[in-house]
Design an enzyme around this catalytic site. Structure first.
Site, PDB file in Angstrom:
ATOM      1  N   GLU A  88     -28.184  18.646 -28.587  1.00  0.00           N
ATOM      2  CA  GLU A  88     -29.114  17.268 -28.376  1.00  0.00           C
ATOM      3  C   GLU A  88     -29.762  17.330 -27.422  1.00  0.00           C
ATOM      4  O   GLU A  88     -29.277  17.748 -26.445  1.00  0.00           O
ATOM      5  CB  GLU A  88     -28.025  16.325 -28.726  1.00  0.00           C
ATOM      6  CG  GLU A  88     -28.623  14.891 -28.619  1.00  0.00           C
ATOM      7  CD  GLU A  88     -27.659  13.867 -28.974  1.00  0.00           C
ATOM      8  OE1 GLU A  88     -28.308  12.789 -28.940  1.00  0.00           O
ATOM      9  OE2 GLU A  88     -26.518  13.892 -28.859  1.00  0.00           O
ATOM     10  N   GLU A 142     -22.715  10.075 -37.729  1.00  0.00           N
ATOM     11  CA  GLU A 142     -21.828   8.752 -36.982  1.00  0.00           C
ATOM     12  C   GLU A 142     -22.194   7.376 -37.472  1.00  0.00           C
ATOM     13  O   GLU A 142     -22.449   6.253 -36.781  1.00  0.00           O
ATOM     14  CB  GLU A 142     -21.793   8.831 -35.434  1.00  0.00           C
ATOM     15  CG  GLU A 142     -21.254  10.078 -34.660  1.00  0.00           C
ATOM     16  CD  GLU A 142     -21.214   9.895 -33.236  1.00  0.00           C
ATOM     17  OE1 GLU A 142     -21.698   8.861 -32.616  1.00  0.00           O
ATOM     18  OE2 GLU A 142     -21.041  10.850 -32.633  1.00  0.00           O
TER      19      GLU A 142
END
Length: 931
Positions: free
Chosen positions: A59, A376
């Protein structure tokens, strides 16, 4: 990333801690109290497990891309920085001007890159890069490019300098040959080394410039627009089976308005020519240039020998952002984008999106096998949107493995709800994320023992303990023994985050730390590398018997406290009583609040606390305001309090077991925007959820709250009704072990973790196959507080030795605080020696590709390819990794990356030669001469 609270600037909630906060009493080193154990292994009893277990989660956080893995040295190269990225950003961020330089958006390079810089004659603009500046190294070459517009014959001088203005490289000039926008390129050679390098452009006439770029010539695998070599090599040395990208919160935050400067990540914005890519705000508080886009991610995965695993948004934002798609037509566009991504990766070169890939330089498909849907998600809209993505992709591409997710925590209502949806949909794999304390990882070694083998499999897409100390590393190693033991249901696992620039920290801990010229792998990295380079495809049956249970765990102990989060609240009639009813503490605030100490994160007083109308009130709408009272040695008590919400977004924080500002428990009522309640445990500032319950808090209402701490069991009541009961189970076993086998080589690896302070004398008995007397023992060992720190000599590195006297029965002392791998070879099995090999070399477009093929009958592990080289600055070795030495006629040293090369298999290493011929000789694979 999954956090109890999301932050966009400063250091995130996961801060480093040296030692675990739980009062664990380890086995002490004492000869009279030696612990003895036996490990019995049945080599004939095996279970197939995933051979893709360890990979990378990437990320762009902590400047992991721009200013990190992406080798571009110029910051804000296209002058597109704005306040949308960061309140302090503007078009000339990272630029110094001597003269007159005006940012302009009129008649720019293209619609996606509208801002350029207009220079008046005699003006010099200087880019300062990232960190202290650009790392410029003597003897190295740098690729400069710029898009410029002026009159034919106009000149722009280009120079490499240090912070004091001294030249550190040869100067050069760009001579404009076209009146309109054109790209100009130069090679710049450095003659001095500096870590504060600058790139200067001086205009001799009125000139417009854009996309000012400087790359080191040597990038990973010699790729143009490529990756920083040392960081990419660290990642390749982890021998990843997959690369998950582009993130975490990067995936599903921002607006779904495609014209917004703070929009959700769309892969289509990141492909095509870099100067045409549409820059974007980064969730973590800076700019995404998209110089590293989906093409570069796919290429990087291929260069490492990893499978690409992209993730796309599903129309529901997370990480605290409020955006979601409910319009079916808008949602269909994003579904179509996901389908187009598969065509981009796998479609023929003459398809619409396959042709984009081909034009970028990769006509062959990337061979994408799996796609992640969302990251998520915890909002209800996820239940509506996910099935539409799932069904459309399943119908169009039935062979693509679909990966859903279970939300932000390791348990709780959202976790259960999402898992139910994945089972209902027939999702292939569920992505679980959790960041928990070392004790949690020690105690949950058996987490996957009871998972359904007939349902979706598991991808542990993000996980980490709470620090970069060896105590956390040990806990992660202990946990991975359980992951491997359940490798028939856990398909993949990846530590997160990967990378952090030491000067731009958004989150800690991280696996690899770096600045502009150095990098340091953490102790956690060494654990990952050891496991990833010693994987097997079979779990071998093993049984541990030990004479000592390991230690004892104290009751929860600590003082009490009150708090709020973006909420004003008042508290009254606080009492703490012992199990026999004795009053330990009581305060009705009639005499003020002298018994209370205002505190907050890191011990910094937070909030506006005062006694108002006989109640203790916190009036400021700020995050994490706390006030504590009592003694740190309190245990086994009942805490009662009357609580009233005055205004704000959430509810109450009732603290207990407070040992310090970063080590505590709290009952979080009305948390997460007043959507749920939970008991959370903080260790070193990093929180984990112990239990959730469905309670929200009304404004203006007074609640009677009661919380009982009994040993390690916590029970809570709201207005007389029990809301939850949970036991914080902490179990640190005396040893953790798992045994795996690689069917290709026949090697068996016994893996043992000793988290305690004394060695464990162990007898290892293996039956079911004849094992050779000699094997390899690799050990990681250090004190629990050890931490590999950037700029210092690493304190933890693997120690490897060849040991005789092993075979089917041997004794070994597993050292205190250690991870030990013992690799054993079968008698008469694959010896790991090379019988025959072949090397071919192809050079084109300034890149040489050296391919080695194992022509023998045996698989070889831990291999290296060496050769002597003339006419080039690089000599390199090792499978798929851009490892190098400098100097002509030098043989390469053994590489760090381990990889099995099976009979008939080939591996290719690419590197840039830049105008020089590849002249190699004496190619040897593990010492065997290759034709």
């Amino acid at each position: 990333m999954s956090m109890s609270r999301y932050v966009r600037s400063g250091v995130a909630v996961l801060a480093a801690t040296a030692v675990a906060s739980v009062a664990w009493q380890p086995m002490e080193t004492a000869q009279a109290n030696t612990t003895e154990a036996t490990i019995d292994v049945d080599l004939s009893d095996t279970t197939p497990i995933s051979d893709d277990l360890y990979g990378l989660f990437y990320e762009d956080i902590n400047h992991a891309a721009d200013g990190g893995l992406y080798a571009e040295l110029v910051q804000n190269r296209s002058f597109e920085f704005t306040e949308a990225d960061n309140i302090d950003y503007h078009a000339l961020t990272a630029w110094e001007v001597s003269g007159q330089a005006n940012p302009s958006t009129g008649d720019g390079l293209n619609a996606n890159n509208p801002t350029h810089l207009s220079l008046t004659p005699g003006t010099t603009v200087t880019n300062v890069g990232f960190n202290s500046g650009m790392f410029v190294e003597a003897g190295q070459s740098y690729d400069f490019s710029v898009w410029a517009r002026g009159n034919r014959g106009d000149v722009v001088d280009v120079a490499l300098r240090d912070a004091d203005g001294n030249a550190v490289g040869d100067s050069a000039s760009v001579n404009l040959t076209e009146p309109g926008w054109s790209q100009y390129e130069l090679d710049l050679d450095a003659h001095d080394t500096t870590t504060s390098g600058r790139l200067s452009l001086t205009a001799h006439a009125a000139v417009d410039v854009d996309m000012v770029s400087l790359f080191p010539e040597e990038t990973f695998m010699g790729r143009e627009n490529g990756m920083r070599n040392d960081l990419a090599t660290h990642l390749a040395n982890l021998n990843p089976s997959f690369l998950r990208f582009p993130g975490g919160c990067i995936v599903n935050t921002g607006s779904y308005d495609e014209d917004s400067r703070e929009r959700v990540y769309n892969w289509k914005d990141t492909v095509g020519p870099v100067e045409e890519r549409k820059t974007n705000h980064n969730f973590w508080g800076y700019n995404q240039s998209y110089g590293v886009g989906f093409y570069e991610y796919f290429q990087f995965a291929e260069d490492m020998g990893a499978k690409p695993l992209p993730v796309v948004p599903v129309g529901v934002t997370g990480c605290g952002d409020p955006y979601e798609i409910t319009d079916p037509d808008v949602l269909q566009k994003w579904i179509d984008d996901a389908l187009d991504l598969i065509e981009f990766a796998n479609g023929p070169a003459d398809s619409e999106w396959g042709s984009v890939r081909a034009e970028m330089g990769h006509p062959e498909p990337f061979g994408m096998e799996a796609l992640g849907l969302g990251n998520e998600e915890y909002e209800e809209q996820f239940l509506e949107n996910y099935p539409q993505f799932h069904d459309a992709i399943r119908e169009a591409y039935p062979d693509i493995e679909l990966i859903g997710n279970s939300g932000t925590e390791s348990s709780g209502e959202v976790f259960d709800r999402n898992w139910d949806l994945m089972r209902e949909m027939g999702t292939d794999v569920v992505d679980e994320h959790y960041y928990n304390s070392p004790e949690w990882f020690f105690a949950n070694n058996d987490r996957y023992d009871s998972y359904d083998r007939e349902g979706p499999h598991v991808f542990i897409g993000e996980y980490a303990s709470h620090s970069n100390t060896w105590w956390s590393g040990l806990s992660e190693a202990s946990y991975l023994t359980g992951v491997e033991r359940n490798g028939d249901v856990v398909d993949m696992a990846s530590y997160a985050p990967l990378l952090s620039n030491i000067d731009y920290i958004d989150w800690a801990p991280d696996m690899i730390w770096f600045d502009n010229h150095r990098s340091q792998t953490s102790v956690n990295y060494e654990v990952q590398r050891l496991f990833a380079n010693n994987t097997g495809d079979q779990l071998v049956s093993s049984q541990l018997d030990i004479s000592d249970g390991g230690g004892t765990v104290d009751d929860i102990q600590g003082s009490v406290g009150l708090g709020t989060w973006n909420t004003a609240a008042s508290y009254d009639n606080v009492s703490v009583t012992s199990p026999n009813g004795d009053t330990m503490f009581a305060d009705d605030f009639s005499n003020g609040a002298d018994a209370w100490t205002v505190t907050g994160p890191g011990g910094e007083p937070t909030g506006d606390w005062s006694v108002v109308d006989g109640a203790y009130q916190q009036e400021a709408l700020v995050e994490d305001a706390r006030s504590v009272a009592g003694s740190s040695d309190w245990s086994n008590y009942t805490l009662e309090v009357e609580a009233t919400k005055e205004q704000g977004e959430e509810g109450f924080l009732i603290m207990f077991g407070v040992e310090g500002s970063d080590d505590y428990y709290w009952w979080n009522l009305g948390g997460w925007g007043n959507t749920t309640s939970a008991v959370e445990k903080a260790t070193g500032g990093g929180k984990q959820t112990l239990v959730n319950h469905d309670t929200t808090i009304e404004e203006g209402r007074t609640y009677d709250l009661k919380l009982e701490v009994d040993g390690r069991t916590i029970t809570g009541w709201v207005d007389g009704n029990q809301a939850f009961s949970v036991t914080d189970e902490v179990q640190i076993d005396p040893l953790y072990e798992v045994v795996t086998r690689d069917s290709a080589t026949g090697d068996t690896v016994v893996k043992v973790v000793n988290p305690h302070g004394s060695a464990v004398e162990t007898s290892v008995e293996l039956s079911g196959a004849n094992l050779a007397d000699t094997g390899t023992v690799t050990t990681l060992q250090c004190a629990p507080e050890c931490d590999n720190v950037l700029g210092e000599e690493p304190v933890l590195q693997p120690e490897e030795s060849t040991v005789s006297g092993l075979g089917n029965s041997f004794d070994h002392s597993f050292a205190a605080h250690s991870v030990t791998f013992i690799r054993l070879h079968e008698e008469g099995g694959n010896s790991g020696t090379v019988d025959a090999c072949e090397v071919s070399v192809e050079t084109s477009n300034d890149t040489s590709r050296v391919t080695v093929t194992n022509l023998g009958d045996s698989a070889v592990s831990d291999w290296e390819l060496t050769w002597k080289q003339k006419g080039s600055k690089q000599v390199a070795s090792s499978w798929g990794a851009s490892l190098s030495m400098h100097g002509n006629d030098a043989g390469a040293e053994p590489g760090e990356r381990l990889q099995t090369l099976r009979p008939g298999e080939s591996a290719t290493f690419s590197y840039r030669v830049k105008g020089r011929e590849h002249v190699g000789s004496d190619y040897r694979l593990d010492g065997q001469s290759c034709g």
